[in-house]
Design a protein around this motif. Sequence first.
Motif, PDB file in Angstrom:
ATOM      1  N   THR A 113       8.868 -22.318  12.538  1.00  0.00           N
ATOM      2  CA  THR A 113       9.098 -20.923  12.158  1.00  0.00           C
ATOM      3  C   THR A 113       8.409 -19.975  13.129  1.00  0.00           C
ATOM      4  O   THR A 113       8.690 -18.784  13.121  1.00  0.00           O
ATOM      5  CB  THR A 113       8.596 -20.628  10.732  1.00  0.00           C
ATOM      6  N   MET A 114       7.499 -20.500  13.917  1.00  0.00           N
ATOM      7  CA  MET A 114       6.825 -19.719  14.950  1.00  0.00           C
ATOM      8  C   MET A 114       6.787 -20.572  16.210  1.00  0.00           C
ATOM      9  O   MET A 114       7.063 -21.763  16.163  1.00  0.00           O
ATOM     10  CB  MET A 114       5.415 -19.339  14.501  1.00  0.00           C
ATOM     11  N   SER A 115       6.446 -19.947  17.311  1.00  0.00           N
ATOM     12  CA  SER A 115       6.385 -20.711  18.553  1.00  0.00           C
ATOM     13  C   SER A 115       5.169 -21.637  18.519  1.00  0.00           C
ATOM     14  O   SER A 115       4.234 -21.445  17.738  1.00  0.00           O
ATOM     15  CB  SER A 115       6.296 -19.769  19.754  1.00  0.00           C
ATOM     16  N   LYS A 122      -3.073 -19.707  15.987  1.00  0.00           N
ATOM     17  CA  LYS A 122      -3.483 -19.616  14.583  1.00  0.00           C
ATOM     18  C   LYS A 122      -4.555 -20.662  14.272  1.00  0.00           C
ATOM     19  O   LYS A 122      -5.538 -20.380  13.589  1.00  0.00           O
ATOM     20  CB  LYS A 122      -2.266 -19.802  13.676  1.00  0.00           C
ATOM     21  N   MET A 123      -4.379 -21.862  14.802  1.00  0.00           N
ATOM     22  CA  MET A 123      -5.371 -22.913  14.599  1.00  0.00           C
ATOM     23  C   MET A 123      -6.706 -22.539  15.253  1.00  0.00           C
ATOM     24  O   MET A 123      -7.777 -22.743  14.667  1.00  0.00           O
ATOM     25  CB  MET A 123      -4.860 -24.241  15.166  1.00  0.00           C
ATOM     26  N   VAL A 124      -6.644 -22.006  16.444  1.00  0.00           N
ATOM     27  CA  VAL A 124      -7.858 -21.603  17.156  1.00  0.00           C
ATOM     28  C   VAL A 124      -8.554 -20.466  16.408  1.00  0.00           C
ATOM     29  O   VAL A 124      -9.790 -20.413  16.329  1.00  0.00           O
ATOM     30  CB  VAL A 124      -7.534 -21.219  18.619  1.00  0.00           C
TER      31      VAL A 124
END
Length: 144
Positions: A113-115, A122-124
């Motif tokens: 849904t996202m690149s 987001k994880m970082v």
Amino acid sequence: MLTGSNFKRWKQDIEFALGIVDMDLALREDEPAKPNDQSTADQKTHYAKWEKSNRLSLIAMKRSIAEHLISGLPEDTNARQFLEAMGERYRVSDKAEAGNLLSELTNMRYDATMSVREFILKMVHIQSKLKAHEIVLSENYIVH
């Protein structure tokens, strides 16, 4: 608007809004001594600025809190004490927040849904929040 679950964001917004209009003096400084006959003009001016900042800060904070949350809040405090009382009322346990972040990180799955870049960022971002809680994860755990 403080709704009960967004205290951190509400506090940042209040501090920013008051700072941008230079009305955050009461949040930054303790209440100065009340002026008397021997007070200098500078002391009187400083107290007047602090008092105005305090009054307007309290009004701004109270107007930005949902009406059903206002009850039970201290009435006879200054702006800094009011903000601290709000912080105590809506304090989020650091351990609970860290646990939620770890859970969010371990349950993340890429679903297109996202690149891929956005997903890794987001994880970082979650990893940096965990570092603020003194939980350090290796790069291998984040990006594999």
